[in-house]
Scaffold this motif. Sequence first.
Motif, PDB file in Angstrom:
ATOM      1  N   UNK A 118     -17.352   7.873  12.023  1.00  0.00           N
ATOM      2  CA  UNK A 118     -17.224   6.541  12.626  1.00  0.00           C
ATOM      3  C   UNK A 118     -15.902   5.895  12.243  1.00  0.00           C
ATOM      4  N   UNK A 119     -15.492   6.071  10.985  1.00  0.00           N
ATOM      5  CA  UNK A 119     -14.230   5.512  10.496  1.00  0.00           C
ATOM      6  C   UNK A 119     -13.059   6.032  11.330  1.00  0.00           C
ATOM      7  N   UNK A 120     -13.026   7.343  11.570  1.00  0.00           N
ATOM      8  CA  UNK A 120     -11.935   7.938  12.337  1.00  0.00           C
ATOM      9  C   UNK A 120     -11.920   7.464  13.788  1.00  0.00           C
ATOM     10  N   UNK A 121     -13.090   7.154  14.325  1.00  0.00           N
ATOM     11  CA  UNK A 121     -13.167   6.693  15.710  1.00  0.00           C
ATOM     12  C   UNK A 121     -12.794   5.214  15.857  1.00  0.00           C
ATOM     13  N   UNK A 122     -13.055   4.414  14.824  1.00  0.00           N
ATOM     14  CA  UNK A 122     -12.951   2.962  14.951  1.00  0.00           C
ATOM     15  C   UNK A 122     -11.681   2.354  14.367  1.00  0.00           C
ATOM     16  N   UNK A 123     -10.881   3.139  13.621  1.00  0.00           N
ATOM     17  CA  UNK A 123      -9.694   2.582  12.987  1.00  0.00           C
ATOM     18  C   UNK A 123      -8.429   3.276  13.470  1.00  0.00           C
ATOM     19  N   UNK A 124      -7.334   2.524  13.576  1.00  0.00           N
ATOM     20  CA  UNK A 124      -6.061   3.127  13.995  1.00  0.00           C
ATOM     21  C   UNK A 124      -5.529   4.075  12.924  1.00  0.00           C
ATOM     22  N   UNK A 125      -4.563   4.903  13.319  1.00  0.00           N
ATOM     23  CA  UNK A 125      -4.020   5.922  12.414  1.00  0.00           C
ATOM     24  C   UNK A 125      -3.405   5.289  11.169  1.00  0.00           C
ATOM     25  N   UNK A 126      -2.780   4.115  11.319  1.00  0.00           N
ATOM     26  CA  UNK A 126      -2.170   3.453  10.154  1.00  0.00           C
ATOM     27  C   UNK A 126      -3.204   3.195   9.059  1.00  0.00           C
ATOM     28  N   UNK A 127      -4.383   2.728   9.444  1.00  0.00           N
ATOM     29  CA  UNK A 127      -5.436   2.448   8.471  1.00  0.00           C
ATOM     30  C   UNK A 127      -5.961   3.753   7.877  1.00  0.00           C
ATOM     31  N   UNK A 128      -6.132   4.760   8.739  1.00  0.00           N
ATOM     32  CA  UNK A 128      -6.649   6.038   8.267  1.00  0.00           C
ATOM     33  C   UNK A 128      -5.688   6.693   7.272  1.00  0.00           C
ATOM     34  N   UNK A 129      -4.387   6.636   7.565  1.00  0.00           N
ATOM     35  CA  UNK A 129      -3.412   7.243   6.659  1.00  0.00           C
ATOM     36  C   UNK A 129      -3.335   6.474   5.345  1.00  0.00           C
ATOM     37  N   UNK A 130      -3.318   5.163   5.412  1.00  0.00           N
ATOM     38  CA  UNK A 130      -3.274   4.353   4.191  1.00  0.00           C
ATOM     39  C   UNK A 130      -4.493   4.648   3.325  1.00  0.00           C
ATOM     40  N   UNK A 131      -5.656   4.740   3.953  1.00  0.00           N
ATOM     41  CA  UNK A 131      -6.884   5.042   3.227  1.00  0.00           C
ATOM     42  C   UNK A 131      -6.801   6.424   2.588  1.00  0.00           C
ATOM     43  N   UNK A 132      -6.270   7.380   3.337  1.00  0.00           N
ATOM     44  CA  UNK A 132      -6.135   8.748   2.816  1.00  0.00           C
ATOM     45  C   UNK A 132      -5.197   8.788   1.613  1.00  0.00           C
ATOM     46  N   UNK A 133      -4.049   8.106   1.705  1.00  0.00           N
ATOM     47  CA  UNK A 133      -3.104   8.100   0.598  1.00  0.00           C
ATOM     48  C   UNK A 133      -3.713   7.481  -0.656  1.00  0.00           C
ATOM     49  N   UNK A 134      -4.491   6.428  -0.465  1.00  0.00           N
ATOM     50  CA  UNK A 134      -5.156   5.803  -1.607  1.00  0.00           C
ATOM     51  C   UNK A 134      -6.216   6.726  -2.196  1.00  0.00           C
ATOM     52  N   UNK A 135      -6.882   7.499  -1.339  1.00  0.00           N
ATOM     53  CA  UNK A 135      -7.944   8.376  -1.819  1.00  0.00           C
ATOM     54  C   UNK A 135      -7.409   9.565  -2.600  1.00  0.00           C
ATOM     55  N   UNK A 136      -6.197  10.047  -2.258  1.00  0.00           N
ATOM     56  CA  UNK A 136      -5.655  11.210  -2.964  1.00  0.00           C
ATOM     57  C   UNK A 136      -4.888  10.820  -4.211  1.00  0.00           C
ATOM     58  N   UNK A 137      -4.565   9.544  -4.365  1.00  0.00           N
ATOM     59  CA  UNK A 137      -3.851   9.114  -5.562  1.00  0.00           C
ATOM     60  C   UNK A 137      -4.847   9.017  -6.704  1.00  0.00           C
ATOM     61  N   UNK A 138      -4.521   9.634  -7.824  1.00  0.00           N
ATOM     62  CA  UNK A 138      -5.378   9.582  -9.001  1.00  0.00           C
ATOM     63  C   UNK A 138      -4.955   8.423  -9.873  1.00  0.00           C
ATOM     64  N   UNK A 139      -5.748   8.149 -10.898  1.00  0.00           N
ATOM     65  CA  UNK A 139      -5.383   7.090 -11.839  1.00  0.00           C
ATOM     66  C   UNK A 139      -4.044   7.402 -12.479  1.00  0.00           C
ATOM     67  N   UNK A 140      -3.822   8.686 -12.779  1.00  0.00           N
ATOM     68  CA  UNK A 140      -2.573   9.074 -13.407  1.00  0.00           C
ATOM     69  C   UNK A 140      -1.389   8.837 -12.483  1.00  0.00           C
ATOM     70  N   UNK A 141      -1.573   9.200 -11.182  1.00  0.00           N
ATOM     71  CA  UNK A 141      -0.457   9.030 -10.258  1.00  0.00           C
ATOM     72  C   UNK A 141      -0.246   7.576  -9.892  1.00  0.00           C
TER      73      UNK A 141
END
Length: 231
Positions: free
Chosen positions: A144-167
């Motif tokens: 649902x997230x991929x269908x309802x949000x623009x690519x900018x939001x999806x990419x920002x969310x992805x970048x935040x999800x792959x960043x660890x506490x260390x990074x």
Amino acid sequence: MREVQNMEQLNEYLRKYQLEKVFHEPLRPYLTLYRLAPGDVACYQGQRAEQMYVLVQGKVKIYTNSTEGQSLIVSFKTPPEVIGDIEYVRQIEIINTVEAVSSVDLIGIPYTWLRKAGDDHPPLLHFLLDIITRKFYVKSDFLSFNLMHPVEVRLASYLLSVSTEESDMAGAAHLDSISLTDTANLIGTSYRHLNRVIMKFCSKGLVERGRGSIRIRDLDGLRAIVNGSML
């Protein structure tokens, strides 16, 4: 992946995530604490499944490989999360490869002992039911997230999800150039469109693109784009 001989730490994780009733006394002697460094693999797709793991510290990425050798990231997971639950219930080979993104601690228990001392233990069965149904819910929510949000939001969310506490402390989330195709597939866009959005983020000072990697420069700016919506 290495075994950690620290029962005090293991018991602390059981208390922290309220797993003491789930893994009751008959199962307790067969619990093992494992530690993974970034890049270590807990299990490989297609392997014979022999243990169930509970993620109790750190972040892992879960990905699948095609017969042509291409990989696709399925998701990122943080504690508490279970690895090998579906394989245990269905008695099948491991579905996806699980790799540590940061330093990771896992509690492992062999399927053999789960079946001997856990199949008639209601707290464990309720725990597995909760975990598996939650995975289906998260998958539905993700689609649902991929269908309802623009690519900018999806990419920002992805970048935040792959960043660890260390990074985060260093302001960096690294994506190599090869994984950009997987990223495009994961967030449901084309490689060309993804590159356009990355260039837009660069122009706004949100990220910095170097040779073979992307570095987050403005975490708060990405969070503002996401505005509470996360993959």
